[in-house]
Write an enzyme that holds these catalytic residues in place. Structure first.
Site, PDB file in Angstrom:
ATOM      1  N   ASP A  13     -33.590  15.561  64.740  1.00  0.00           N
ATOM      2  CA  ASP A  13     -34.081  14.723  65.842  1.00  0.00           C
ATOM      3  C   ASP A  13     -32.761  14.752  66.710  1.00  0.00           C
ATOM      4  O   ASP A  13     -31.776  13.917  66.445  1.00  0.00           O
ATOM      5  CB  ASP A  13     -34.779  13.509  65.393  1.00  0.00           C
ATOM      6  CG  ASP A  13     -35.002  12.447  66.511  1.00  0.00           C
ATOM      7  OD1 ASP A  13     -34.864  12.708  67.535  1.00  0.00           O
ATOM      8  OD2 ASP A  13     -35.622  11.586  66.206  1.00  0.00           O
ATOM      9  N   ILE A  14     -32.934  15.156  67.925  1.00  0.00           N
ATOM     10  CA  ILE A  14     -31.684  15.294  68.670  1.00  0.00           C
ATOM     11  C   ILE A  14     -31.113  13.852  69.206  1.00  0.00           C
ATOM     12  O   ILE A  14     -30.046  13.573  69.356  1.00  0.00           O
ATOM     13  CB  ILE A  14     -31.818  16.053  70.029  1.00  0.00           C
ATOM     14  CG1 ILE A  14     -30.609  16.553  70.669  1.00  0.00           C
ATOM     15  CG2 ILE A  14     -32.843  15.107  70.989  1.00  0.00           C
ATOM     16  CD1 ILE A  14     -30.759  17.553  71.791  1.00  0.00           C
ATOM     17  N   ASN A  27     -38.658  16.553  83.532  1.00  0.00           N
ATOM     18  CA  ASN A  27     -39.647  17.167  84.560  1.00  0.00           C
ATOM     19  C   ASN A  27     -38.955  17.026  85.760  1.00  0.00           C
ATOM     20  O   ASN A  27     -38.272  15.906  85.726  1.00  0.00           O
ATOM     21  CB  ASN A  27     -41.189  16.614  84.318  1.00  0.00           C
ATOM     22  CG  ASN A  27     -41.091  15.095  84.243  1.00  0.00           C
ATOM     23  OD1 ASN A  27     -40.647  14.345  85.287  1.00  0.00           O
ATOM     24  ND2 ASN A  27     -41.681  14.476  83.114  1.00  0.00           N
ATOM     25  N   VAL A  36     -39.552  15.981  73.595  1.00  0.00           N
ATOM     26  CA  VAL A  36     -37.928  15.357  73.332  1.00  0.00           C
ATOM     27  C   VAL A  36     -37.890  14.228  74.457  1.00  0.00           C
ATOM     28  O   VAL A  36     -36.959  13.574  74.217  1.00  0.00           O
ATOM     29  CB  VAL A  36     -37.180  16.441  73.347  1.00  0.00           C
ATOM     30  CG1 VAL A  36     -37.092  17.313  74.876  1.00  0.00           C
ATOM     31  CG2 VAL A  36     -35.733  16.010  72.898  1.00  0.00           C
ATOM     32  N   ASP A  37     -38.597  14.572  75.688  1.00  0.00           N
ATOM     33  CA  ASP A  37     -38.277  13.440  76.728  1.00  0.00           C
ATOM     34  C   ASP A  37     -38.731  12.146  76.211  1.00  0.00           C
ATOM     35  O   ASP A  37     -37.929  11.143  76.670  1.00  0.00           O
ATOM     36  CB  ASP A  37     -39.263  14.031  78.073  1.00  0.00           C
ATOM     37  CG  ASP A  37     -38.688  13.491  79.353  1.00  0.00           C
ATOM     38  OD1 ASP A  37     -37.681  12.571  79.373  1.00  0.00           O
ATOM     39  OD2 ASP A  37     -39.385  14.088  80.175  1.00  0.00           O
ATOM     40  N   SER A 118     -38.234  24.100  77.359  1.00  0.00           N
ATOM     41  CA  SER A 118     -39.400  24.684  77.822  1.00  0.00           C
ATOM     42  C   SER A 118     -40.204  25.335  76.672  1.00  0.00           C
ATOM     43  O   SER A 118     -41.195  25.916  76.973  1.00  0.00           O
ATOM     44  CB  SER A 118     -38.862  26.017  78.604  1.00  0.00           C
ATOM     45  OG  SER A 118     -38.744  25.388  80.010  1.00  0.00           O
ATOM     46  N   VAL A 121     -44.133  21.751  75.434  1.00  0.00           N
ATOM     47  CA  VAL A 121     -45.277  21.531  76.529  1.00  0.00           C
ATOM     48  C   VAL A 121     -45.370  22.873  77.547  1.00  0.00           C
ATOM     49  O   VAL A 121     -46.407  23.291  77.945  1.00  0.00           O
ATOM     50  CB  VAL A 121     -45.168  20.248  77.189  1.00  0.00           C
ATOM     51  CG1 VAL A 121     -46.188  20.095  78.384  1.00  0.00           C
ATOM     52  CG2 VAL A 121     -45.218  19.044  76.272  1.00  0.00           C
ATOM     53  N   TYR A 122     -44.107  23.263  77.873  1.00  0.00           N
ATOM     54  CA  TYR A 122     -43.913  24.093  78.934  1.00  0.00           C
ATOM     55  C   TYR A 122     -44.297  25.606  78.475  1.00  0.00           C
ATOM     56  O   TYR A 122     -44.321  26.494  79.276  1.00  0.00           O
ATOM     57  CB  TYR A 122     -42.646  24.258  79.647  1.00  0.00           C
ATOM     58  CG  TYR A 122     -42.498  23.035  80.836  1.00  0.00           C
ATOM     59  CD1 TYR A 122     -43.499  22.219  80.873  1.00  0.00           C
ATOM     60  CD2 TYR A 122     -41.516  22.813  81.337  1.00  0.00           C
ATOM     61  CE1 TYR A 122     -43.507  20.996  81.845  1.00  0.00           C
ATOM     62  CE2 TYR A 122     -41.462  21.601  82.265  1.00  0.00           C
ATOM     63  CZ  TYR A 122     -42.433  20.963  82.628  1.00  0.00           C
ATOM     64  OH  TYR A 122     -42.320  19.887  83.408  1.00  0.00           O
TER      65      TYR A 122
HETATM   66  N1  AR6 Z   1     -35.299  16.229  68.901  1.00  0.00           N
HETATM   67  C1  AR6 Z   1     -35.415  17.774  69.018  1.00  0.00           C
HETATM   68  N2  AR6 Z   1     -36.137  18.476  69.677  1.00  0.00           N
HETATM   69  C2  AR6 Z   1     -37.396  17.943  69.948  1.00  0.00           C
HETATM   70  C3  AR6 Z   1     -37.772  16.522  69.580  1.00  0.00           C
HETATM   71  C4  AR6 Z   1     -36.555  15.883  69.141  1.00  0.00           C
HETATM   72  N3  AR6 Z   1     -36.666  14.650  69.040  1.00  0.00           N
HETATM   73  N4  AR6 Z   1     -39.065  16.311  69.884  1.00  0.00           N
HETATM   74  C5  AR6 Z   1     -39.455  17.327  70.354  1.00  0.00           C
HETATM   75  N5  AR6 Z   1     -38.489  18.617  70.364  1.00  0.00           N
HETATM   76  P1  AR6 Z   1     -40.875  19.487  74.943  1.00  0.00           P
HETATM   77  P2  AR6 Z   1     -40.609  21.340  77.329  1.00  0.00           P
HETATM   78  C6  AR6 Z   1     -38.807  19.906  70.529  1.00  0.00           C
HETATM   79  O1  AR6 Z   1     -42.300  19.674  75.031  1.00  0.00           O
HETATM   80  O2  AR6 Z   1     -41.399  22.357  76.802  1.00  0.00           O
HETATM   81  C7  AR6 Z   1     -42.188  16.610  78.713  1.00  0.00           C
HETATM   82  O3  AR6 Z   1     -43.249  15.722  78.632  1.00  0.00           O
HETATM   83  C8  AR6 Z   1     -40.144  20.584  70.518  1.00  0.00           C
HETATM   84  O4  AR6 Z   1     -40.522  20.940  69.464  1.00  0.00           O
HETATM   85  O5  AR6 Z   1     -40.287  18.229  74.656  1.00  0.00           O
HETATM   86  O6  AR6 Z   1     -39.459  21.535  78.009  1.00  0.00           O
HETATM   87  C9  AR6 Z   1     -41.412  16.653  79.939  1.00  0.00           C
HETATM   88  O7  AR6 Z   1     -41.419  15.270  80.656  1.00  0.00           O
HETATM   89  C10 AR6 Z   1     -39.757  21.885  71.481  1.00  0.00           C
HETATM   90  O8  AR6 Z   1     -39.188  22.817  70.660  1.00  0.00           O
HETATM   91  O9  AR6 Z   1     -40.190  20.142  76.333  1.00  0.00           O
HETATM   92  C11 AR6 Z   1     -41.986  17.796  80.529  1.00  0.00           C
HETATM   93  O10 AR6 Z   1     -43.007  17.370  81.727  1.00  0.00           O
HETATM   94  C12 AR6 Z   1     -38.566  21.299  72.438  1.00  0.00           C
HETATM   95  O11 AR6 Z   1     -38.070  20.040  72.093  1.00  0.00           O
HETATM   96  C13 AR6 Z   1     -42.457  18.679  79.656  1.00  0.00           C
HETATM   97  O12 AR6 Z   1     -42.682  17.934  78.355  1.00  0.00           O
HETATM   98  C14 AR6 Z   1     -38.923  21.160  74.103  1.00  0.00           C
HETATM   99  O13 AR6 Z   1     -40.275  20.633  73.947  1.00  0.00           O
HETATM  100  C15 AR6 Z   1     -41.201  19.375  79.438  1.00  0.00           C
HETATM  101  O14 AR6 Z   1     -41.663  20.789  78.574  1.00  0.00           O
END
Ligand code: AR6
Length: 174
Positions: A13-14, A27, A36-37, A118, A121-122
């Protein structure tokens, strides 16, 4: 010191990292969200949202910096990855890494951690995305001493393995 000595790979977890800066996969509205956001905003506390509102937004591929507030990380670099639409997004994903690294360099931050931008969700394919991430970091290291080290913080064993394989393709065995 080789580029390999400056790269770390962790599964976790970052938001728990004690580091100069973590990168947020945000976003364009910097409005918070899931993934992660959401985790970063929960751990940082409400002041992070206030700081994001003051900045107002961030175009895809660009990066902005705030304090880390209640996080162990001193700063958060917010970058906005491209949503995957089928193949024309590589350059903008590379921009995210390059601009985040340049902000860390500008502010003299020695240690920086990236999530896999990305690829949640992306919907950007992880194998393609982590090759881009690794190449941008190696390219930055070849030109700059700061940040001194970069951590790829993967969320779960499958993603960590994809990064390990992509690093090995570049000659780094972590
Ligand atoms: N620590 C490290 N990595 C994580 C964590 C964490 N705590 N939680 C999730 N990940 P995503 P995106 C990973 O969906 O695709 C948001 O709603 C996850 O498994 O967080 O860039 C924003 O507001 C994946 O590998 O980001 C934007 O609207 C990675 O983080 C949108 O999602 C990125 O997944 C951005 O989508």
């Amino acid at each position: 010191m080789t580029a390999g000595d400056r790269i770390r790979l962790v599964d976790g977890d970052i938001t728990t990292l004690d580091i100069d800066a973590i990168v947020n996969a945000a976003n364009e509205a910097l409005a918070g969200g899931g993934g992660v956001d959401g985790a970063i905003h929960r751990s940082a506390g409400p002041e992070l949202m206030v700081a994001c509102r003051e900045i107002g937004g961030c175009p895809t591929g660009q990066a902005v910096i705030t304090r880390g507030f209640n996080l162990k990380a001193r700063h958060v670099i917010h970058t906005v990855g491209p949503a995957w639409r089928g193949g024309d997004e590589d350059r903008r994903l590379a921009d995210c890494y390059r601009n985040s690294l340049m902000l860390a360099q500008r502010d003299d931050l020695a240690t920086l951690a990236f999530p896999s931008i990305s690829t949640g969700v992306y919907g950007f394919p992880i194998k393609r995305a982590c090759r881009i991430a690794i190449r941008e970091v190696i390219g930055h290291f070849s030109r700059h001493d700061t940040p001194h080290s970069v951590t790829f913080c993967c969320f779960g064993a499958p993603d960590t393995e994809r990064y390990r394989e992509a690093l090995a393709e570049e000659g780094f065995f972590l």
